[in-house]
Design a protein around this motif. Structure first.
Motif, mmCIF file in Angstrom:
data_model
loop_
_atom_site.group_PDB
_atom_site.id
_atom_site.type_symbol
_atom_site.label_atom_id
_atom_site.label_comp_id
_atom_site.label_asym_id
_atom_site.label_seq_id
_atom_site.Cartn_x
_atom_site.Cartn_y
_atom_site.Cartn_z
ATOM 1 N N PRO A 60 -14.618 60.911 16.125
ATOM 2 C CA PRO A 60 -14.499 61.161 17.571
ATOM 3 C C PRO A 60 -15.866 61.179 18.260
ATOM 4 N N PRO A 61 -15.897 60.796 19.546
ATOM 5 C CA PRO A 61 -17.153 60.817 20.293
ATOM 6 C C PRO A 61 -17.583 62.255 20.597
ATOM 7 N N ASN A 62 -18.869 62.426 20.931
ATOM 8 C CA ASN A 62 -19.385 63.756 21.270
ATOM 9 C C ASN A 62 -18.872 64.239 22.616
ATOM 10 N N SER A 63 -18.615 63.311 23.546
ATOM 11 C CA SER A 63 -18.070 63.691 24.851
ATOM 12 C C SER A 63 -16.802 62.888 25.113
ATOM 13 N N TRP A 64 -15.928 63.455 25.935
ATOM 14 C CA TRP A 64 -14.623 62.838 26.204
ATOM 15 C C TRP A 64 -14.172 63.283 27.576
ATOM 16 N N ASP A 65 -13.813 62.330 28.469
ATOM 17 C CA ASP A 65 -13.361 62.704 29.805
ATOM 18 C C ASP A 65 -12.028 62.019 30.120
ATOM 19 N N GLU A 66 -11.564 62.178 31.364
ATOM 20 C CA GLU A 66 -10.261 61.628 31.756
ATOM 21 C C GLU A 66 -10.234 60.109 31.673
ATOM 22 N N VAL A 67 -11.351 59.452 31.981
ATOM 23 C CA VAL A 67 -11.407 57.992 31.900
ATOM 24 C C VAL A 67 -11.265 57.547 30.447
ATOM 25 N N ASP A 68 -11.963 58.240 29.540
ATOM 26 C CA ASP A 68 -11.831 57.930 28.115
ATOM 27 C C ASP A 68 -10.390 58.116 27.655
ATOM 28 N N GLU A 69 -9.766 59.204 28.088
ATOM 29 C CA GLU A 69 -8.388 59.508 27.695
ATOM 30 C C GLU A 69 -7.428 58.427 28.187
ATOM 31 N N THR A 70 -7.566 58.041 29.457
ATOM 32 C CA THR A 70 -6.690 57.017 30.031
ATOM 33 C C THR A 70 -6.865 55.683 29.320
ATOM 34 N N SER A 71 -8.105 55.328 29.054
ATOM 35 C CA SER A 71 -8.380 54.073 28.353
ATOM 36 C C SER A 71 -7.779 54.086 26.955
ATOM 37 N N ASP A 72 -7.954 55.192 26.238
ATOM 38 C CA ASP A 72 -7.437 55.305 24.882
ATOM 39 C C ASP A 72 -5.910 55.260 24.870
ATOM 40 N N GLU A 73 -5.277 55.916 25.838
ATOM 41 C CA GLU A 73 -3.812 55.926 25.906
ATOM 42 C C GLU A 73 -3.238 54.556 26.231
ATOM 43 N N SER A 74 -3.998 53.713 26.926
ATOM 44 C CA SER A 74 -3.477 52.418 27.335
ATOM 45 C C SER A 74 -3.699 51.327 26.290
ATOM 46 N N PHE A 75 -4.427 51.623 25.225
ATOM 47 C CA PHE A 75 -4.715 50.616 24.206
ATOM 48 C C PHE A 75 -3.589 50.585 23.182
ATOM 49 N N PRO A 76 -3.157 49.509 22.684
ATOM 50 C CA PRO A 76 -3.514 48.149 23.072
ATOM 51 C C PRO A 76 -2.708 47.726 24.287
ATOM 52 N N ALA A 77 -3.391 47.238 25.258
ATOM 53 C CA ALA A 77 -2.743 46.797 26.497
ATOM 54 C C ALA A 77 -2.567 45.287 26.480
ATOM 55 N N SER A 78 -1.595 44.808 27.201
ATOM 56 C CA SER A 78 -1.378 43.364 27.238
ATOM 57 C C SER A 78 -2.393 42.675 28.146
ATOM 58 N N ASP A 79 -2.916 43.403 29.121
ATOM 59 C CA ASP A 79 -3.894 42.846 30.044
ATOM 60 C C ASP A 79 -5.127 43.742 30.065
ATOM 61 N N PRO A 80 -6.328 43.154 30.068
ATOM 62 C CA PRO A 80 -7.531 43.979 30.160
ATOM 63 C C PRO A 80 -7.645 44.578 31.557
#
Length: 54
Positions: A26-46
């Motif tokens: 895990p990374p040393n820091s984690w914010d809402e943007v990181d969480e949203t990005s992680d939840e959306s992976f793998p996405a069909s569109d970048p």
């Protein structure tokens, strides 16, 4: 009603849960943007990056 989804082949690895607690390194820091990005992976569109084209 029968499912229209094909069975998942046995050789495809299971996808981990989202969030730093489920990460092997895990990374040393984690914010809402990181969480949203992680939840959306793998996405069909970048994600869009705001490039402007006329």
């Amino acid at each position: 009603m029968p499912s229209s989804r094909a069975p998942i082949p046995a050789d495809i690895p299971e996808v981990r849960d989202a969030g730093p607690d489920a990460m092997e390194n895990p990374p040393n820091s984690w914010d809402e943007v990181d969480e949203t990005s992680d939840e959306s992976f793998p996405a069909s569109d970048p994600p869009a990056h705001g490039g402007h084209v006329d």
